[in-house]
Enzyme design. Structure first.
Site, PDB file in Angstrom:
ATOM      1  CB  CYS B  54      34.410  33.667  38.614  1.00 29.45           C
ATOM      2  SG  CYS B  54      34.960  32.586  37.340  1.00 29.45           S
ATOM      3  CG  ASP B  56      31.954  33.783  44.613  1.00 30.88           C
ATOM      4  OD1 ASP B  56      32.438  34.089  45.713  1.00 30.88           O
ATOM      5  OD2 ASP B  56      30.827  34.123  44.240  1.00 30.88           O
ATOM      6  CB  CYS B  81      31.887  38.484  49.340  1.00 24.29           C
ATOM      7  SG  CYS B  81      30.478  37.428  48.998  1.00 24.29           S
ATOM      8  CB  CYS B 131      27.501  33.396  48.040  1.00 21.26           C
ATOM      9  SG  CYS B 131      27.973  35.026  47.498  1.00 21.26           S
TER      10      CYS B 131
END
Lengths: 396, 329
Positions: B54, B56, B81, B131
């Site tokens: 995915c 993440d 990220c 995130c």
């Protein structure tokens, strides 16, 4: 040290190109269509630039190379005009393209789907290339156009353009190719490849941004994309971008001259970088070196998300890309990685490194060092990568 | 989309200094072991959320004092990220010293706010908010693991978006907390719908049990219902806590009508005139537009588009809200 390894996004303007362009800003600035000396002064340079472009892709004098603002415009023009000229008022209703085209082609096809056009998106194999058999099977009596890129922007993989051109010619189907990533990297010959339409952008081969072209084979019908003006023989209106055209012509000439250098020196540096990075455990490069343009590497580094890698590289002065630079704000994983059927895990770990004839050996040595360090740091943070400290010690 | 977004920019320019510093030097990155737990006299908890596929994934380590339920240590690892790294780091930091029950209440907004340099400027651009939602989800997973209960007791475990592994509970909560109004916003905040897009609306390549468009509509309806309930409760309690601007159109109509009846109509009637309210609309600029028609002597009166109009507007603005605009037809 600042190292630019994102040449598939755009390139530095060659200083020789810039020198040729300069007089057309403040000295010979007249509109070339005006009936006075100011306007006519630019004609010799424009003629020379057109000669350079025609020679660069081996177009004949019967063909048209129409200047546009970029390959995106050229791609849109072909696909939308095919709709106007062959689909809307004809008995054809089908276009064939690939799953890995630049959005300028992909999204234009999607747009036409909304108008009732049937589009076949050919899949690619694990190397990122379409199968010629698939193409043959997809062509029907209703197919108006095949649009397949010459080389892929992400992987650098070269498509079998001559074979595709021969098939299209045999089946009586028009053939368009987006050659934006091929020019200046490999020989491009529109006659050999039986191309009807070909798009390119100057800024991908050390020319200026904002100028590109569409090659139209002699005699091909194509209604204008812009209306209102007689420029470019009425095919593309808008006052000529004289400096841009002059720059693109010069850039084309230099790019063709540098093809051998590209094949030997750029490729040697690319291979050096690639070989060094593949020493890192659990990395993977898409496609074989021979089938790729000589400047490109799309590498997957297990356990490291692409944008995190870009962050670390940027901190050290290295510019690279995770995929299509135009879409770097999007959340999606790299669409080419998905199309080639890479393990889903790898789709977010792609790093694109693209060199140019201006890339130096010292820059590549520096990049290798920085990327190795970034891999160690980011894999230590990674929750999905079992950190291997012995590699850290032995390699660095 | 407007002037400031036409050229676009480096999303990294929209990261706060704190986010940038944490990306370069995460403070709580690492692992905790059984041995650490033993040394600190607590219980080791390890929770995972997300997946590499995915884009993440985060792992959270806690050492919890079982007598007090206080989280004595927290560390993380993250595949993601820079923003994912920074927000996971902040999330771990926010857990330390809280009890497990307190930690569960940490929201994605808390994580994002803690990373701001200045209170009013977001720490990350909107498309990076997902995130911080990851960080919020992994806390719930850790708490579920500690309490030995199914994570479903903390959140709904119906997965709406298989690609991004986002649950129904998360989507509903994120809509409510952040007052999201579009599917694009849901995608920005949670990543749901960013990949194969099947979960956005019916007609994708696979049929889904839940679609984002329906969840958004239902959750917005639920929010509206709760809002009406609040208005009704405030009325019962006799307090005037609900702002005019927050009222429904019907309520606004009633209040405006009442003010006109009491303060305006008598004056107009004295001069042989009157007015009726034709419609009330919420303008996109936040104004409440009241469309009226003058009756009797008022219709055609020169002052109906000047003095009388201004007087009506002034009375309503003073008594109800400065965001009222009167439009005679």
């Amino acid at each position: 040290m600042r190292v630019y390894l994102d040449n598939n996004a755009t390139t530095i303007v060659d200083p020789k190109v810039f020198a040729d362009m300069e007089p057309y800003f403040c000295q010979m600035y007249g509109n070339p269509n005006s009936l006075h000396q100011f306007g006519s002064e630019s004609h010799p340079a424009l003629r020379k630039a057109m000669d350079q472009l025609y020679a660069g892709i081996n177009a004949s004098d019967d063909d048209d190379i129409v200047i546009t603002s970029c390959a995106t415009e050229s791609n849109n023009w072909v696909i939308k005009s095919i709709y106007n000229d062959y689909i809307l008022n004809g008995d054809k209703d089908h276009i064939i393209t690939s799953e890995v085209e630049h959005p300028a082609v992909g999204a234009s096809c999607k747009f036409l789907e909304g108008l009732g056009v049937k589009v076949t998106y050919l899949p690619v194999n694990t190397d990122g290339v379409i199968s010629v058999e698939d193409l043959k099977n997809a062509i029907t009596d209703k197919t108006a156009l095949v649009s397949i890129m010459w080389a892929n922007n992400e992987t650098g993989m070269i498509f079998p353009i001559e074979e595709i051109g021969a098939i299209c010619k045999e089946r009586g189907v028009l053939f368009h190719t987006d050659a934006v990533q091929a020019i200046g990297k490999i020989p491009v010959d529109v006659k050999k490849a039986n191309v009807d339409f070909l798009s390119f952008s100057a800024h991908k081969f050390h020319g200026p941004k904002g100028v590109g072209a569409l090659y139209i084979k002699g005699g091909q019908q194509l209604s204008p994309f812009f209306h209102g003006g007689e420029h470019m023989g009425g095919r593309r209106s808008g006052t000529l971008n004289v400096a841009g055209i002059v720059g693109m012509g010069k850039a084309m000439e230099l790019a063709v001259e540098a093809l051998d250098f590209e094949k030997s020196n750029v490729r040697r540096l690319r291979d050096k970088l690639e070989d060094a990075l593949l020493q890192i455990p659990e990395t993977m490069v898409v496609g074989t070196k021979e089938q790729r343009v000589p400047n490109t590497i799309l590498i997957s580094v297990k356990g490291i998300e692409g944008e995190a890698m870009l962050w670390d590289l940027n901190q050290s002065g290295i510019g690279a890309s995770t995929g299509s630079a135009c879409a770097s704000e999007a959340l999606e994983s790299n669409p080419v990685m998905e199309a080639i059927g890479a393990e889903a895990d790898l789709a977010h770990t792609a790093l694109r490194l693209s060199l140019s004839r201006f890339t130096t050996e010292a820059e590549i040595d520096f990049a290798i060092e920085v990327i190795q360090k970034a891999v160690v740091r980011l894999r230590a943070i990674s929750s999905t990568y079992a950190y291997a400290p012995e590699w850290h010690v032995s390699k660095l | 989309m407007a002037k400031n977004s036409l050229i676009g920019g480096s999303i990294w320019e929209e990261y706060s200094q704190k986010v940038q510093d944490l990306m370069n030097h995460p403070q709580n990155m690492g692992e905790l072991t059984e041995e650490d737990a033993k040394n600190m006299g607590g219980k080791l908890i390890i929770a995972d959320f997300g997946a590499e596929s995915c884009g993440d994934a985060v792992r959270l380590y806690w050492i919890v004092d079982e007598a007090t339920e206080v989280i004595k240590a927290a560390k993380f690892k993250s595949f993601g990220c820079g923003t994912a790294i920074a927000s996971s780091d902040t999330m771990a930091e926010l857990c330390i010293g809280k009890t497990v029950s307190e930690a569960v209440k940490i929201t994605n907004i808390d994580v994002e706010k803690a990373m701001r340099d200045t209170p009013d400027i977001p720490a990350v651009p909107p498309q990076k908010m997902h995130c911080s939602v990851m960080a919020y989800d992994v806390i719930k997973a850790a708490a579920a693991s500690y309490k030995g209960v199914d994570a479903a007791s903390f959140e709904d475990d119906i997965i709406v978006c298989e690609c991004a592994r986002v649950s129904l509970g998360t989507i509903k909560e994120v809509i409510k907390i952040n007052n999201l109004k579009t599917v694009e916003e849901i995608t920005n905040y949670t990543k749901a719908g960013a990949f194969c897009k099947s979960c956005i609306k019916p007609g994708g390549h696979e049929a889904r049990e839940y679609y984002l468009v329906d969840i958004l509509r239902d959750t917005r309806a639920e929010m509206e219902h709760d809002h009406l309930l609040a208005i009704s409760n405030s009325k019962i309690e006799g307090s005037n806590t609900v702002n005019f601007d927050d009222l429904t159109v019907v309520k606004k109509f009633q209040q405006i009508e009442a003010i006109i009846d009491e303060n305006i109509r008598p004056m107009l009637v004295m001069d042989g005139g009157n007015l009726e309210i034709l419609d009330i609309k919420e303008g996109s600029d936040g104004m409440t537009d009241v469309y009226i028609r003058y009756l009797g002597a008022c219709s055609g009166c020169a002052s109906s588009s000047t003095g009388t109009l201004f007087a009506i507007e002034a009375v309503l603005q003073e008594k109800l809200s400065k965001n009222i605009r009167i439009l005679p037809i």
